[in-house]
Design a protein around this motif. Structure first.
Motif, PDB file in Angstrom:
ATOM      1  N   ILE A  17      -7.210   2.919   0.967  1.00 45.61           N
ATOM      2  CA  ILE A  17      -6.389   3.846   0.184  1.00 45.61           C
ATOM      3  C   ILE A  17      -6.551   3.511  -1.300  1.00 45.61           C
ATOM      4  O   ILE A  17      -6.365   2.360  -1.704  1.00 45.61           O
ATOM      5  CB  ILE A  17      -4.910   3.737   0.598  1.00 45.61           C
ATOM      6  CG1 ILE A  17      -4.751   4.135   2.069  1.00 45.61           C
ATOM      7  CG2 ILE A  17      -4.037   4.637  -0.279  1.00 45.61           C
ATOM      8  CD1 ILE A  17      -3.348   4.061   2.596  1.00 45.61           C
ATOM      9  N   ALA A  49      -0.065   8.107   2.208  1.00 45.38           N
ATOM     10  CA  ALA A  49      -1.135   8.166   3.217  1.00 45.38           C
ATOM     11  C   ALA A  49      -1.481   9.620   3.488  1.00 45.38           C
ATOM     12  O   ALA A  49      -0.587  10.448   3.701  1.00 45.38           O
ATOM     13  CB  ALA A  49      -0.685   7.482   4.502  1.00 45.38           C
ATOM     14  N   GLU A  54      -5.944   6.585   7.787  1.00 47.85           N
ATOM     15  CA  GLU A  54      -5.285   5.701   6.826  1.00 47.85           C
ATOM     16  C   GLU A  54      -4.029   5.082   7.424  1.00 47.85           C
ATOM     17  O   GLU A  54      -3.754   3.893   7.222  1.00 47.85           O
ATOM     18  CB  GLU A  54      -4.941   6.479   5.551  1.00 47.85           C
ATOM     19  CG  GLU A  54      -6.157   6.846   4.714  1.00 47.85           C
ATOM     20  CD  GLU A  54      -5.806   7.624   3.462  1.00 47.85           C
ATOM     21  OE1 GLU A  54      -6.703   7.880   2.658  1.00 47.85           O
ATOM     22  OE2 GLU A  54      -4.606   7.971   3.295  1.00 47.85           O
TER      23      GLU A  54
END
Length: 942
Positions: A17, A49, A54
């Motif tokens: 991320i 997210a 993720e």
């Protein structure tokens, strides 16, 4: 200071991320970490997210480092289940995908879609999702499912639990399970056999215990969101069905829900509503028992104090004004797909309560507007209390359910407790058919004795509801921190221990939203209370519900109105803390960009705000407070020499256009970006849709004998900014408007000294309040003179300017924007024809505030065969010239626009600066609606 595990977690998270979506700044984590409850935990970090991958990676990392994680959708939860002092993961617009399948009987949806948007997608098929919470215009599917939110019509038969078909979920260690996929279930069983075995063992034990299984069944015959959905254990044999139904109402404490498939329900075409008035609570409750046997879709009870709290609001029916003591109302709705059947239902309903004492005959209404007013009474109750509370106090809404046959007694007992603890302004209302009662009161958590009063009151309420009446302490708002200490009181030790077992089975390290549902602290509901210090008189009534957020243009780039208010409150709180002064200056600097500079000040937030707060007005006031004496003097000079400044702007636009023609778009873009970087974003960003300079307004023929005169005031923007370089139509807005007015047979009048006139909006939006008022007064006087004190109508071609003029001009003036003028004044003079075009229209924020969206659609439909009004594109975020200085605001606000207008031929709006941003991000050239009307009309034949 972050712990070592959190630092290691952050470092590894960066591999998946980007840093831009991980927030650790004190001001941002405070603002982003706030929900609608009266609790406050500040996250160590907030993560946005955007994909399932993720989330899976994040959960694996959290498991590795033993880091607690809380997932948040819209943050409209009321019981403290959407906050964290560890890692808060936000589920935003990237999670809005959905699919309609099986002839619209199935709706596959991600957790980031707003509930009402799901219903909008299903409406053409005559379907909807089952749950209908009052927050459906703001709450997202993830929160609706995770809290098993219900509402006014769905009861216990059509909530998320009952209408769930399948689910994709992620457990604490990042294991993914799709209950609709046999392969996924097989892989899950191989990886986590202990969970499958554990669920099977739990079911076997519960089913063997007749007393426990009977308790569970009985508890869920009425609305109940206290604790876990133990009914999953008795309702299903399959462990995957048990697991996915346990996830419903688990508040993110058992796993993350990445996708849900709903079984949709019918949305009837025809509805009728009445507001029945009864002389007493007992009569209303007696009627409710009869109505439960009838074909009613909803029955909403409102007590006397509820009705009084909204009786003076605009649009409220006369029946709730000057009511007698004890008066209680029932808002009754019935629905059907057959209009004749609907009439039969109405007769049946009225007849069923004919013998019960009423204050007036029961008459059902079919008019959607009148029905909406009835529902506005009900929906206005919670904010009505919030709006009148003292500054610094919290508005609390509690949510209990009694067995329906004991509803009247339970309401009476609750009223006694409210009086005993002197909550004199409290109101009660609720979903009477389900025995579900909400009560709203205000509470000061800044005083120890007041906290003690609240504790005593809640202790007695919980004991009364849970033990005396065997009811639900939380019917539909979720357990959260608010009711976690009382779960065992309601359910008993055996069932509570079963909940603990489920939590430990699915979250063995207590990493998922710890503290909600299962909490060993008997004072959890009295700790981490949110302070609400006075910050600004305009926003001090804010209840931080978050209803404003979906409509805010800066929601996905900086702060929302709720976050602006939350962080301002914290800054004011820190003023009185000597130990915090070292960081206060930095936080104010951050607030300036996140809250002040990137606010479009469009005011649309107040159209969604339950207590009618316009955060944009507050931001304008803050800008005014920050104006330096030099800047103020400069604004004075600009106001006095407005025509000179306007000519300077025109020269600059001519220069930019010449450079654009010489160097081309690519080179200009690169140069502009470079200047932007070098200047540390101080120089406004040029873009390819930058207007050329407008031409001088040409002389207009005078016809003194023409009785049809109109005063035309071209806004300073229209007088300055012409079409963009690549716009095929090179006619300026004033020239086009004059052309249309002459075609309609009007004599066009202009105010004197027009080059110096401005409505004042350009000054006021930047905080130059005095200068804005002066320019408004100057324009008002000029318009009065030329219109002969309001004898002739006044047309302004720019909606934002007209909106300000309506507020600041002399009331003798009859002021028109392009939309209303074309609809009211042109049909008698011009023939309209639908052009074979598919067009897009954009109602500016001020068009929305003036309730002109439907008129704009009507006007567009008079001129074109196909009209597209994009969904969920509200304020464009250009905000005058702010789109040049903060282009990220405009880009974010219009992120959804290109997809929705991709197949349109043309596009129209009513503000030249808005049209710059709209054109830049849509792929279409947006023009003033006057261009379309001119194309679509010819003079009427005599």
């Amino acid at each position: 200071m972050h712990s070592k595990p959190h630092k290691a977690f952050y470092k590894e998270l960066l591999s998946v991320i980007p840093k831009e979506r991980i927030y650790q700044d004190p001001l941002q984590v405070l603002a982003y970490g706030t929900d609608a409850s009266f609790y406050r935990l500040i996250p160590k970090m907030v993560v946005d997210a955007e994909t399932e991958e993720e989330v899976l990676y994040l959960l694996k990392l959290a498991d590795t480092h033993r880091i607690p994680v809380t997932f948040r959708a819209a943050g409209t939860s009321l019981s403290g289940q959407g906050i964290s002092d560890s890692v808060l993961v936000r589920i935003g617009d990237a999670w809005r995908n959905y699919r309609i399948t099986e002839n619209a009987t199935r709706f596959v949806v991600q957790p980031g879609l707003i509930g009402s948007h799901a219903n909008r997608a299903l409406l053409p098929f005559g379907r909807k999702i089952g749950p209908d919470p009052a927050s459906i215009d703001s709450a997202k599917i993830g929160g609706i499912v995770a809290n098993n939110a219900s509402g006014m019509c769905c009861g216990v038969a059509e909530n998320s639990y009952k209408t769930l078909h399948s689910m994709r979920m992620a457990l604490y260690d990042g294991t993914l399970l799709d209950t609709a996929c046999e392969g996924s279930k097989k892989a899950f069983a191989e990886k986590h056999p202990e969970i499958i075995k554990g669920l099977n063992d739990i079911r076997e034990r519960v089913m063997a215990d007749g007393e426990l299984s009977a308790l569970i069944r009985k508890k869920f015959k009425i609305k109940n969101t206290t604790g876990y959905s133990l009914n999953a254990i008795v309702d299903f044999e399959d462990p995957y069905e048990i697991l996915q139904h346990l996830m419903v109402g688990s508040e993110g404490s058992l796993g993350f829900i990445s996708e849900v498939t709903y079984r949709t329900v019918v949305e009837p075409k025809y509805k009728a509503t009445t507001l029945a008035m009864f002389p007493s609570l007992q009569d209303a409750c007696l009627a409710t028992m009869e109505l439960k046997k009838q074909p009613v879709a909803a029955v909403e009870l409102m007590d006397e104090r509820s009705l009084r709290s909204v009786s003076d609001k605009p649009g409220m029916p006369d029946s709730i004004k000057n009511i007698a003591e004890g008066t209680t109302s029932l808002l009754i709705e019935t629905a059907s797909n057959d209009p004749f059947e609907l009439e039969k239902q109405i007769e049946q309903i009225v007849s069923s309560i004919d013998s019960i004492n009423k204050l007036e005959p029961v008459e059902f209404c079919h008019d959607p507007i009148q029905c909406a007013q009835f529902w506005a009474v009900r929906k206005g109750l919670f904010p009505a209390v919030g709006a009148v509370r003292e500054t610094g106090t919290t508005v609390i809404i509690e949510d209990v359910a009694f067995p329906p046959e004991r509803f009247a007694d339970g309401v009476a007992r609750l009223d006694e407790l409210l009086k005993k603890y002197e909550y004199d302004l409290a109101i009660m209302f609720g979903h009477a058919l389900e025995g579900n009662l909400h009560f709203v009161f205000t509470q000061d958590f800044g005083i120890g004795s007041e906290i003690d009063r609240y504790q005593g009151f809640m202790d007695e309420v919980c004991k009364m509801v849970a033990t005396e009446y065997k009811g639900s302490l939380k019917a539909e708002h979720g357990t959260g921190r608010n009711m976690a200490p009382f779960v065992e009181l309601e359910w008993g030790k055996q069932a509570h221990d079963l909940m603990r077992e489920i939590k430990e089975l699915l979250d063995p390290y207590n990493l998922l939203n710890p503290g909600v549902i299962i909490n060993d602290d008997p004072r959890a509901h009295l700790t981490a209370l949110k302070p609400l210090p006075a910050a600004h008189s305009i926003v001090d009534k804010c209840i931080e519900c978050g209803f404003c957020e979906p409509i805010c243009p800066s929601a996905n780039v900086t702060f929302t109105p709720r976050q602006r208010i939350t962080s301002l409150r914290e800054l004011h709180r820190l003023k009185d803390s000597p130990s915090e002064q070292h960081k206060l200056k930095k936080m104010w600097a951050e607030y300036n960009y996140l809250a002040v500079e990137t606010c479009a000040t469009d005011g649309l937030c107040h159209t969604r705000c339950p207590v009618d707060i316009n955060t944009g007005t507050m931001i304008k006031d803050l800008r005014a407070q920050n104006v330096s004496s030099f800047a103020n003097s400069t604004a004075d000079w600009v106001g006095r020499n407005f025509s000179t400044v306007a000519k300077g702007v025109q020269v600059a636009l001519k220069g930019a256009n010449l450079a654009h023609r010489l160097f081309g778009t690519s080179l200009m873009d690169a140069g502009a970006q470079g200047l932007r970087v070098i200047s540390l974003k101080k120089i406004p960003l040029w873009n390819k849709e930058m207007p050329t300079s407008a031409s001088p307004i040409k002389a207009v023929p005078v016809n003194q004998s023409n009785p049809d005169k109109v005063v035309y005031f071209p806004s300073c923007i229209s007088r300055t900014m012409g079409p963009a370089k690549d716009d095929e139509n090179k006619t300026d807005i004033p020239q086009k408007t004059i052309q249309l007015l002459l075609k309609a047979g009007y004599e066009v009048l202009f105010p004197s000294n027009m080059e110096n006139l401005c409505c004042g909006q350009a000054f006021a939006s930047k905080g130059y309040t005095a200068q804005g008022e002066a320019k408004s007064k100057e324009l008002s006087d000029a318009l009065l003179a030329i219109s002969e004190n309001g004898k002739y109508p006044v047309l302004c071609d720019t909606s934002p300017c007209l909106h300000r003029m309506l507020d600041h001009m002399d009331k003798r003036l009859t002021l028109y924007d392009p939309i209303r003028f074309c609809l009211d004044c042109l049909p008698d003079k011009l023939e309209f024809a639908k052009l074979p075009r598919k067009i897009a229209i954009h109602p500016t924020c001020t068009v929305r505030e003036m309730n002109l969206v439907e008129p704009l659609v009507q006007l567009a439909n008079m001129c074109a065969e196909q009209v597209v009004l994009p969904h969920d594109v509200y304020c464009c975020g250009f905000a005058g010239d702010r789109g040049f200085s903060f282009p990220e605001l405009n880009k974010s606000a219009l992120a959804d626009l290109p997809r929705q207008v991709a197949d349109c031929d043309e596009a129209y709006s009513t503000s030249r600066t808005c049209e710059v941003g709209l054109s830049l991000h849509s792929g279409l050239q947006y023009k003033n609606i006057m261009y379309l009307v001119d194309d679509a009309t010819v003079p009427k034949k005599e």
